[in-house]
Design a protein around this motif. Structure first.
Motif, PDB file in Angstrom:
ATOM      1  N   SER A  57       0.837  -1.196   0.000  1.00 54.84           N
ATOM      2  CA  SER A  57       0.000   0.000   0.000  1.00 54.84           C
ATOM      3  C   SER A  57       0.873   1.248   0.000  1.00 54.84           C
ATOM      4  O   SER A  57       2.004   1.248   0.543  1.00 54.84           O
ATOM      5  N   ASP A  58       0.358   2.301  -0.595  1.00 51.61           N
ATOM      6  CA  ASP A  58       1.115   3.550  -0.658  1.00 51.61           C
ATOM      7  C   ASP A  58       1.270   4.134   0.744  1.00 51.61           C
ATOM      8  O   ASP A  58       0.311   4.209   1.514  1.00 51.61           O
ATOM      9  N   LYS A  86       9.145   2.015  -5.875  1.00 45.24           N
ATOM     10  CA  LYS A  86       8.459   2.520  -7.068  1.00 45.24           C
ATOM     11  C   LYS A  86       9.360   3.422  -7.898  1.00 45.24           C
ATOM     12  O   LYS A  86       9.191   3.526  -9.112  1.00 45.24           O
ATOM     13  N   LEU A 113       3.836   1.129  -7.240  1.00 49.72           N
ATOM     14  CA  LEU A 113       3.881   0.859  -5.812  1.00 49.72           C
ATOM     15  C   LEU A 113       5.150   0.087  -5.465  1.00 49.72           C
ATOM     16  O   LEU A 113       5.686  -0.664  -6.289  1.00 49.72           O
ATOM     17  N   ASP A 144      -1.236  -4.321  -0.605  1.00 51.42           N
ATOM     18  CA  ASP A 144      -2.313  -3.824  -1.459  1.00 51.42           C
ATOM     19  C   ASP A 144      -2.907  -4.949  -2.301  1.00 51.42           C
ATOM     20  O   ASP A 144      -4.116  -5.140  -2.328  1.00 51.42           O
TER      21      ASP A 144
END
Length: 293
Positions: A57-58, A86, A113, A144
């Motif tokens: 997840s970001d 990323k 990501l 994610d």
């Protein structure tokens, strides 16, 4: 005199035929065993090259990322693991070639990501275990999504199982047929000496005294047949290695050495056991029925 020479020639020929039969059967069995181990090594190599991408997840913190890396390293299905940011993905030349212009001109921010790139161990061949592994990863905090070529993996597992089944079936059938043929060949070789065995019984020879020279000869025959089969197999593997060297790995070389040793030991055991059963049959047979066999 001529009858004696003819008898000795027949005995010698039967000995050579049975020795050659044992050697050829051992060579065939060893070759099938080598093909089976090679297929298993190849399937394991393909399974270990299945890529699994875990996108984070970001905004995942460094502490959580380190915890995820530690948990992944403890998973039995994980073979290798590489962490990619990323920024590294965006700077990858192959990725940028997919765009006609600079990606920065198309997008205001980096859409990629951070991720872990995994390869799996051979335990991933079990579809249920692989599915449970992926589902478990997706439930972790900070993950994610998890992606992998599911269709390719399913087809790979199906193909590997079919190849393994066919080779095992073929090898088992060949083993049964070979043992039956060898048993008959050795019994026929002993059959030519049944009157000699009966004569030794009539003059009072003990069972062990009668069997001892036959068993000693079977040991020599088994070792000779195993050595010939091993030599043929070694030449075949050497020729394969010279022709297609990339097919011969260190693991396959080790398997080939084990098969070579098994051929010699197998030749000794097969010859000794079948000779023991055949001689025991004629020794225990009544004298007035020896001609009925």
């Amino acid at each position: 005199m001529k009858d004696d020479k003819r008898l000795k020639r027949k005995v010698r020929n039967s000995y050579l035929v049975s020795t050659a039969s044992i050697a050829l059967v051992l060579f065939l069995l060893g070759s099938v065993g080598y093909l089976l181990t090679a297929a298993l090594h190849m399937s394991r190599t393909l399974q270990e090259r299945v890529p699994v991408t875990i996108e984070l997840s970001d905004g995942v913190s460094d502490e959580l990322r380190a915890e995820l890396a530690q948990r992944l390293a403890a998973e039995p299905l994980v073979g290798t693991m590489i962490y990619s940011t990323k920024e590294e993905k965006l700077a990858d030349g192959d990725f940028r070639k997919m765009f006609e212009s600079e990606i920065e001109e198309l997008l205001e921010e980096n859409p990629l990501l951070d991720s872990f790139e995994l390869t799996l161990t051979a335990r991933s061949e079990e579809s249920e275990e692989l599915g449970a592994f992926v589902a478990r990863l997706e439930s972790w905090e900070g993950v994610d999504r998890v992606s992998y070529p599911a269709m390719m993996v399913e087809r790979l597992h199906t193909t590997v199982h079919k190849i393994r089944f066919v080779l095992l079936l073929f090898g088992g059938a060949l083993l049964c047929i070979s043992l039956i043929l060898l048993n008959n060949t050795i019994r026929l070789a002993i059959f030519s000496k049944r009157y000699l065995i009966n004569t030794m019984k009539l003059v009072g020879a003990t069972k062990w005294f009668i069997m001892k020279p036959f068993l000693a000869s079977s040991i020599t025959q088994g070792l000779l047949a195993g050595t010939v089969a091993a030599a043929l197999f070694a030449l075949s593997v050497y020729g394969l290695a010279e022709t297609v060297p990339e097919l011969i790995t260190a693991a396959q070389t080790r398997d080939a050495a084990l098969i070579l040793g098994s051929m010699i030991v197998g030749g000794l055991i097969i010859s000794l056991l079948f000779t023991l059963f055949a001689v025991n049959k004629f020794v225990n047979m009544q004298s007035n029925k020896i001609h009925l066999y």
